[in-house]
Design a protein around this motif. Structure first.
Motif, PDB file in Angstrom:
ATOM      1  N   MET A   2       0.461  -1.276   0.446  1.00 50.10           N
ATOM      2  CA  MET A   2       0.101  -0.085  -0.158  1.00 50.10           C
ATOM      3  C   MET A   2       0.657   1.319   0.118  1.00 50.10           C
ATOM      4  SD  MET A   2      -2.285   1.073   2.843  1.00 50.10           S
ATOM      5  CE  MET A   2      -3.933  -0.303   2.480  1.00 50.10           C
ATOM      6  N   ASP A   3       0.529   2.249  -1.465  1.00 48.33           N
ATOM      7  CA  ASP A   3       1.519   3.285  -1.086  1.00 48.33           C
ATOM      8  C   ASP A   3       0.779   4.462  -0.389  1.00 48.33           C
ATOM      9  OD1 ASP A   3       3.203   5.349  -1.987  1.00 48.33           O
ATOM     10  OD2 ASP A   3       1.982   6.290  -3.882  1.00 48.33           O
ATOM     11  N   LYS A   4       1.635   4.774   0.916  1.00 48.35           N
ATOM     12  CA  LYS A   4       1.329   5.117   2.797  1.00 48.35           C
ATOM     13  C   LYS A   4       2.191   7.125   1.927  1.00 48.35           C
ATOM     14  CE  LYS A   4      -0.167   3.905   6.110  1.00 48.35           C
ATOM     15  NZ  LYS A   4      -0.250   2.700   7.207  1.00 48.35           N
ATOM     16  N   LYS A   5       1.845   7.138   1.635  1.00 47.91           N
ATOM     17  CA  LYS A   5       2.210   8.718   1.045  1.00 47.91           C
ATOM     18  C   LYS A   5       1.165  10.226   1.239  1.00 47.91           C
ATOM     19  CE  LYS A   5       5.590   7.624  -2.301  1.00 47.91           C
ATOM     20  NZ  LYS A   5       6.159   7.790  -4.017  1.00 47.91           N
ATOM     21  N   VAL A   6       1.698  10.998   2.080  1.00 46.33           N
ATOM     22  CA  VAL A   6       0.852  12.321   2.106  1.00 46.33           C
ATOM     23  C   VAL A   6       1.671  13.531   1.857  1.00 46.33           C
ATOM     24  CG1 VAL A   6      -0.850  10.627   3.545  1.00 46.33           C
ATOM     25  CG2 VAL A   6       1.268  12.578   4.514  1.00 46.33           C
ATOM     26  N   ILE A   7       0.829  14.101   1.702  1.00 45.19           N
ATOM     27  CA  ILE A   7       1.384  15.873   1.294  1.00 45.19           C
ATOM     28  C   ILE A   7       0.756  16.469   2.256  1.00 45.19           C
ATOM     29  CG2 ILE A   7       1.300  18.439  -0.536  1.00 45.19           C
ATOM     30  CD1 ILE A   7       0.905  15.862  -2.450  1.00 45.19           C
ATOM     31  N   LEU A   8       1.864  17.262   3.282  1.00 44.98           N
ATOM     32  CA  LEU A   8       1.824  17.845   4.652  1.00 44.98           C
ATOM     33  C   LEU A   8       1.107  19.320   4.217  1.00 44.98           C
ATOM     34  CD1 LEU A   8       0.406  18.351   7.307  1.00 44.98           C
ATOM     35  CD2 LEU A   8       2.646  17.747   7.669  1.00 44.98           C
ATOM     36  N   ILE A   9       0.709  19.981   4.205  1.00 44.44           N
ATOM     37  CA  ILE A   9       0.463  22.046   3.829  1.00 44.44           C
ATOM     38  C   ILE A   9       0.531  22.091   5.210  1.00 44.44           C
ATOM     39  CG2 ILE A   9       0.078  23.974   2.992  1.00 44.44           C
ATOM     40  CD1 ILE A   9      -1.205  21.487   1.018  1.00 44.44           C
ATOM     41  N   SER A  10       1.336  23.045   5.680  1.00 41.89           N
ATOM     42  CA  SER A  10       1.422  23.550   7.206  1.00 41.89           C
ATOM     43  C   SER A  10       3.001  24.733   7.268  1.00 41.89           C
ATOM     44  CB  SER A  10       1.447  23.083   7.913  1.00 41.89           C
ATOM     45  OG  SER A  10       2.639  22.667   8.239  1.00 41.89           O
ATOM     46  N   TYR A  11       2.477  26.287   7.506  1.00 38.21           N
ATOM     47  CA  TYR A  11       2.981  27.226   7.937  1.00 38.21           C
ATOM     48  C   TYR A  11       2.920  27.809   9.569  1.00 38.21           C
ATOM     49  CZ  TYR A  11       4.489  31.737   7.603  1.00 38.21           C
ATOM     50  OH  TYR A  11       6.049  33.145   7.778  1.00 38.21           O
ATOM     51  N   GLY A  12       4.153  27.750  10.264  1.00 38.90           N
ATOM     52  CA  GLY A  12       4.104  27.990  12.096  1.00 38.90           C
ATOM     53  C   GLY A  12       3.414  26.599  12.510  1.00 38.90           C
ATOM     54  N   SER A  13       3.343  26.669  14.158  1.00 37.05           N
ATOM     55  CA  SER A  13       2.472  25.846  14.519  1.00 37.05           C
ATOM     56  C   SER A  13       3.988  25.021  14.649  1.00 37.05           C
ATOM     57  CB  SER A  13       1.666  25.523  14.013  1.00 37.05           C
ATOM     58  OG  SER A  13       0.728  26.581  14.110  1.00 37.05           O
ATOM     59  N   ARG A  68      -8.608  21.444  16.250  1.00 37.48           N
ATOM     60  CA  ARG A  68      -7.562  21.583  17.077  1.00 37.48           C
ATOM     61  C   ARG A  68      -8.641  21.323  18.501  1.00 37.48           C
ATOM     62  NH1 ARG A  68      -5.602  24.936  13.729  1.00 37.48           N
ATOM     63  NH2 ARG A  68      -6.040  26.845  15.054  1.00 37.48           N
ATOM     64  N   PRO A  69      -7.941  20.993  19.468  1.00 35.32           N
ATOM     65  CA  PRO A  69      -6.502  20.317  19.664  1.00 35.32           C
ATOM     66  C   PRO A  69      -7.157  19.012  19.007  1.00 35.32           C
ATOM     67  CG  PRO A  69      -7.357  19.759  22.010  1.00 35.32           C
ATOM     68  CD  PRO A  69      -8.266  21.109  21.474  1.00 35.32           C
ATOM     69  N   ILE A  70      -6.499  18.159  17.927  1.00 35.76           N
ATOM     70  CA  ILE A  70      -6.955  16.967  17.872  1.00 35.76           C
ATOM     71  C   ILE A  70      -6.506  15.839  18.079  1.00 35.76           C
ATOM     72  CG2 ILE A  70      -4.537  17.138  16.153  1.00 35.76           C
ATOM     73  CD1 ILE A  70      -6.048  15.423  13.074  1.00 35.76           C
ATOM     74  N   ASN A  71      -7.066  14.898  18.097  1.00 34.69           N
ATOM     75  CA  ASN A  71      -7.010  13.110  18.455  1.00 34.69           C
ATOM     76  C   ASN A  71      -5.893  12.894  16.671  1.00 34.69           C
ATOM     77  OD1 ASN A  71      -6.200  10.596  18.636  1.00 34.69           O
ATOM     78  ND2 ASN A  71      -8.592  10.409  19.720  1.00 34.69           N
ATOM     79  N   ILE A  72      -4.762  12.931  17.258  1.00 34.04           N
ATOM     80  CA  ILE A  72      -4.643  11.930  16.075  1.00 34.04           C
ATOM     81  C   ILE A  72      -4.681  10.997  15.607  1.00 34.04           C
ATOM     82  CG2 ILE A  72      -2.189  11.064  17.430  1.00 34.04           C
ATOM     83  CD1 ILE A  72      -1.906  12.427  14.147  1.00 34.04           C
ATOM     84  N   LYS A  73      -4.961   9.948  17.077  1.00 32.73           N
ATOM     85  CA  LYS A  73      -5.359   8.868  15.847  1.00 32.73           C
ATOM     86  C   LYS A  73      -6.940   8.929  14.997  1.00 32.73           C
ATOM     87  CE  LYS A  73      -4.705   5.862  20.075  1.00 32.73           C
ATOM     88  NZ  LYS A  73      -4.858   5.035  21.369  1.00 32.73           N
ATOM     89  N   ASP A  74      -7.347   9.967  15.434  1.00 35.57           N
ATOM     90  CA  ASP A  74      -9.087  10.026  14.387  1.00 35.57           C
ATOM     91  C   ASP A  74      -8.113  10.702  12.404  1.00 35.57           C
ATOM     92  OD1 ASP A  74     -10.398   9.564  16.162  1.00 35.57           O
ATOM     93  OD2 ASP A  74     -10.844  11.874  16.687  1.00 35.57           O
ATOM     94  N   LEU A  75      -7.535  11.384  13.130  1.00 35.10           N
ATOM     95  CA  LEU A  75      -6.984  11.024  12.100  1.00 35.10           C
ATOM     96  C   LEU A  75      -6.507  10.354  11.160  1.00 35.10           C
ATOM     97  CD1 LEU A  75      -5.501  13.171   9.102  1.00 35.10           C
ATOM     98  CD2 LEU A  75      -3.902  13.657  10.629  1.00 35.10           C
ATOM     99  N   LEU A  76      -5.581   9.369  11.243  1.00 32.56           N
ATOM    100  CA  LEU A  76      -4.283   7.970  10.910  1.00 32.56           C
ATOM    101  C   LEU A  76      -6.005   6.973  10.490  1.00 32.56           C
ATOM    102  CD1 LEU A  76      -1.607   7.655  13.750  1.00 32.56           C
ATOM    103  CD2 LEU A  76      -1.783   7.911  11.632  1.00 32.56           C
ATOM    104  N   PHE A  77      -6.842   7.390  11.306  1.00 29.61           N
ATOM    105  CA  PHE A  77      -8.208   6.246  11.176  1.00 29.61           C
ATOM    106  C   PHE A  77      -8.950   6.463   9.544  1.00 29.61           C
ATOM    107  CE2 PHE A  77      -8.899   4.582  15.875  1.00 29.61           C
ATOM    108  CZ  PHE A  77      -8.613   3.479  15.358  1.00 29.61           C
ATOM    109  N   ALA A  78      -9.003   8.349   8.962  1.00 28.59           N
ATOM    110  CA  ALA A  78      -9.487   8.534   8.369  1.00 28.59           C
ATOM    111  C   ALA A  78      -8.549   8.346   6.912  1.00 28.59           C
ATOM    112  CB  ALA A  78      -9.153   9.777   8.248  1.00 28.59           C
ATOM    113  N   LEU A  79      -7.258   8.301   7.711  1.00 29.10           N
ATOM    114  CA  LEU A  79      -6.270   8.360   5.912  1.00 29.10           C
ATOM    115  C   LEU A  79      -6.350   6.999   5.778  1.00 29.10           C
ATOM    116  CD1 LEU A  79      -3.366  10.175   7.814  1.00 29.10           C
ATOM    117  CD2 LEU A  79      -4.653  10.726   5.422  1.00 29.10           C
ATOM    118  N   ASP A  80      -6.199   6.160   6.962  1.00 35.18           N
ATOM    119  CA  ASP A  80      -6.481   4.290   6.312  1.00 35.18           C
ATOM    120  C   ASP A  80      -7.502   3.805   6.046  1.00 35.18           C
ATOM    121  OD1 ASP A  80      -3.997   3.954   7.506  1.00 35.18           O
ATOM    122  OD2 ASP A  80      -4.655   3.356   9.885  1.00 35.18           O
ATOM    123  N   ASP A  81      -8.715   4.528   6.460  1.00 32.00           N
ATOM    124  CA  ASP A  81      -9.692   4.418   5.067  1.00 32.00           C
ATOM    125  C   ASP A  81      -9.574   4.627   3.890  1.00 32.00           C
ATOM    126  OD1 ASP A  81     -11.537   2.804   8.147  1.00 32.00           O
ATOM    127  OD2 ASP A  81     -12.722   5.223   8.518  1.00 32.00           O
TER     128      ASP A  81
END
Length: 264
Positions: A1-12, A106-119
């Protein structure tokens, strides 16, 4: 499975760094870039998953937001957004909810993000995805408990009032609602009636949660004709098993329905 993501951010830097670290630990290759068109263009074709971390720079990023919206639509990107309610409001002036796959406040629960990506990746790979469950209960401790019990297999979203549940459903889809029967202001029966009266939500399965198992309470619940009810006193395993059984029955029902249509 190709698990690549683009993360766009500035600051924080600290918060974004924590997200990047957790994604990496989960096996994702993270390509971090700033919200500048020429920089995003360099990584545009690396992945069809874009995570956009919002910040106070949004007000001055009108041209970039137009660019991001257009390339997400053109390239059919999955756009996941992390921010505050106020930032979501600013973003919505340029990028509609139809373009966004999911928002994380925010504040984000990282598990929720990972579940969404895995889904998303699972659905892309073999047509399957993790079922989404919306749990509505004014008891925050119980919300957290049921989230922990079910999140090994399901994507669980928590809301602590009927009003917040209505707001969520206006912008998101779910496969099942677990609904507290007794809540202040608008109780479970009020919410149930509202959901069933709207064509866009009328067919969403609803299972009531109740702390009472006396005859009168159960009778009132079942008179509404929900998809079932669960006692809050049940063990975590029993609640998990009940949800598993519900989805298995739905799968069988849908399979039989599809087979019947093919025979015709």
């Amino acid at each position: 499975m190709d698990k690549k993501v683009i993360l766009i951010s500035y600051g924080s830097a600290f918060l974004v760094g924590a997200i990047r670290e957790n994604l990496t630990k989960a096996g994702y290759d993270v390509f971090n870039t700033i919200p500048v068109m020429k920089d995003v263009e360099r990584v545009r074709n690396i992945s069809d998953i874009v995570i956009f971390y919002l910040g106070n720079y949004l007000e001055d990023s009108g041209d970039f937001l137009v660019y991001l919206r257009d390339f997400c639509i053109e390239d059919e990107k999955e756009l996941f957004v992390i921010g505050s309610f106020e930032e979501f409001e600013i973003l919505s002036k340029t990028i509609s909810d139809k373009v966004i796959s999911k928002k994380f406040e925010r504040p984000i629960n990282i598990k929720d993000l990972l579940f969404a990506l895995d889904d998303y990746l699972a659905e892309r790979e073999n047509g399957t995805r993790r079922k989404n469950i919306l749990v509505i209960d004014d008891d925050v401790m119980y919300l957290r408990s049921i989230h922990d019990w079910l999140s090994d297999r399901y994507s669980v979203t928590m809301m602590n009032s009927a009003a917040s549940g209505i707001t969520y459903l206006a912008k998101n889809k779910t496969d099942l609602i677990l609904l507290d029967y007794a809540m202040p202001i608008a109780d479970g029966s009020d919410f149930f009636s509202m959901i069933r009266s709207e064509p866009t939500t009328a067919k969403i399965p609803i299972i009531f949660l109740t702390g009472k198992n006396d005859k009168d309470t159960v009778s009132r619940i079942m008179s509404l004709k929900p998809n079932g009810y669960l006692l809050k006193s049940l063990s975590p395993d029993a609640i998990h098993d009940s949800v598993d059984q519900f989805f298995e029955k739905e799968r069988v029902r849908e399979s039989l329905y599809s087979s019947g249509r093919k025979k015709k």
